[in-house]
Write a protein that holds these residues in place. Sequence first.
Motif, mmCIF file in Angstrom:
data_model
loop_
_atom_site.group_PDB
_atom_site.id
_atom_site.type_symbol
_atom_site.label_atom_id
_atom_site.label_comp_id
_atom_site.label_asym_id
_atom_site.label_seq_id
_atom_site.Cartn_x
_atom_site.Cartn_y
_atom_site.Cartn_z
ATOM 1 N N ASN A 109 10.049 22.324 2.437
ATOM 2 C CA ASN A 109 10.895 21.128 2.286
ATOM 3 C C ASN A 109 11.182 20.508 3.648
ATOM 4 O O ASN A 109 12.330 20.274 4.025
ATOM 5 N N ALA A 110 10.117 20.251 4.434
ATOM 6 C CA ALA A 110 10.317 19.741 5.792
ATOM 7 C C ALA A 110 9.365 18.614 6.173
ATOM 8 O O ALA A 110 9.693 17.789 7.019
ATOM 9 N N THR A 111 8.197 18.556 5.560
ATOM 10 C CA THR A 111 7.165 17.617 6.008
ATOM 11 C C THR A 111 7.614 16.162 5.898
ATOM 12 O O THR A 111 7.428 15.379 6.833
ATOM 13 N N GLY A 112 8.213 15.775 4.779
ATOM 14 C CA GLY A 112 8.649 14.394 4.595
ATOM 15 C C GLY A 112 9.660 13.971 5.641
ATOM 16 O O GLY A 112 9.573 12.886 6.233
ATOM 17 N N GLN A 113 10.640 14.834 5.905
ATOM 18 C CA GLN A 113 11.669 14.526 6.886
ATOM 19 C C GLN A 113 11.086 14.431 8.288
ATOM 20 O O GLN A 113 11.447 13.546 9.075
ATOM 21 N N PRO A 154 9.140 -0.265 5.783
ATOM 22 C CA PRO A 154 8.461 0.943 5.307
ATOM 23 C C PRO A 154 9.399 2.158 5.315
ATOM 24 O O PRO A 154 10.313 2.227 6.135
ATOM 25 N N ALA A 155 9.136 3.081 4.407
ATOM 26 C CA ALA A 155 10.001 4.250 4.278
ATOM 27 C C ALA A 155 9.203 5.443 3.767
ATOM 28 O O ALA A 155 8.098 5.299 3.237
ATOM 29 N N VAL A 156 9.792 6.618 3.942
ATOM 30 C CA VAL A 156 9.246 7.863 3.389
ATOM 31 C C VAL A 156 10.201 8.327 2.299
ATOM 32 O O VAL A 156 11.399 8.468 2.534
ATOM 33 N N LYS A 176 0.848 -1.195 0.000
ATOM 34 C CA LYS A 176 0.000 0.000 0.000
ATOM 35 C C LYS A 176 0.884 1.245 0.000
ATOM 36 O O LYS A 176 1.873 1.304 0.730
ATOM 37 N N ILE A 177 0.527 2.218 -0.820
ATOM 38 C CA ILE A 177 1.278 3.469 -0.894
ATOM 39 C C ILE A 177 0.376 4.623 -0.475
ATOM 40 O O ILE A 177 -0.758 4.742 -0.944
ATOM 41 N N LEU A 226 4.768 2.315 2.110
ATOM 42 C CA LEU A 226 5.572 3.391 1.536
ATOM 43 C C LEU A 226 4.775 4.685 1.512
ATOM 44 O O LEU A 226 3.584 4.679 1.185
ATOM 45 N N VAL A 227 5.438 5.783 1.901
ATOM 46 C CA VAL A 227 4.852 7.119 1.746
ATOM 47 C C VAL A 227 5.647 7.831 0.661
ATOM 48 O O VAL A 227 6.861 8.010 0.791
ATOM 49 N N LEU A 228 4.964 8.210 -0.411
ATOM 50 C CA LEU A 228 5.589 8.965 -1.500
ATOM 51 C C LEU A 228 5.055 10.386 -1.446
ATOM 52 O O LEU A 228 3.850 10.602 -1.555
#
Length: 253
Positions: free
Chosen positions: A129-133, A175-177, A2-3, A116-118
Amino acid sequence: MKILVPVKRVIDYNVKARVKSDGSGVELTNVKMSMNPFDEIAVEEAIRLKEKGIAKEIVAVSIGVKQAQETLRNALAMGADRAILIEAASDVHVDIEPLAVAKLLAAVVKEEQPDLVLAGKQAIDNDMNATGQMLAALLGWAQATFASAISVEDGKASVTREIDGGLQTIEVKLPAVITVDLRLNEPRYATLPNIMKAKKKPLEEKTAADYGVDIAPRLTVVKTVEPEGRKAGIKVGSVDELIAKLKDEAGVI
């Protein structure tokens, strides 16, 4: 697999932004809005992974005003399977800060359990440029940023990312971002049949209170101003005169 793909409603990139007369922010009244271009690339990459048989389901999530339904419907028309809207503001001029967005997304991740979060590397309205991190840190997940190529196999993602010195390829366990850059792909246009089908796809509406997340702003915008207009250039008669002006007037050498 699932993504989960977060998408944001922003001023369309073709529109010239204007500052409000009182300097309190950017004018959004009657301004064309669309999906953040980096998020659109993330949606496209998720769809391509599904077309390869790697992903089984794509869930699009948007946090903001009720009008973000349009952005989610666009993601559904592109190929996402279902969508979640977290209504966290009633005024289009209110921008939810990255930490609050990351906390809400972390709550959604714990509920949806994606592999996975894309996400787009940044939004073109605030360029944080901060939300993903922040999301990766809150979840304790691996992260890869500025992705220009992604391949997923055997529970791992190989990510080519753009750095100052060129390209760097790293491998992260799922799982990863992963946050994506412009050169990853070219998003498809939603076809009319798919736009019609998107109207019947599930779109769940929730609020920040449903997840128990405090979205109170921690930053205060003091003033917003437009950049100064560029001054007219001048002609110089010789190289020596050019060097003198660069050194004495511009102060660049």
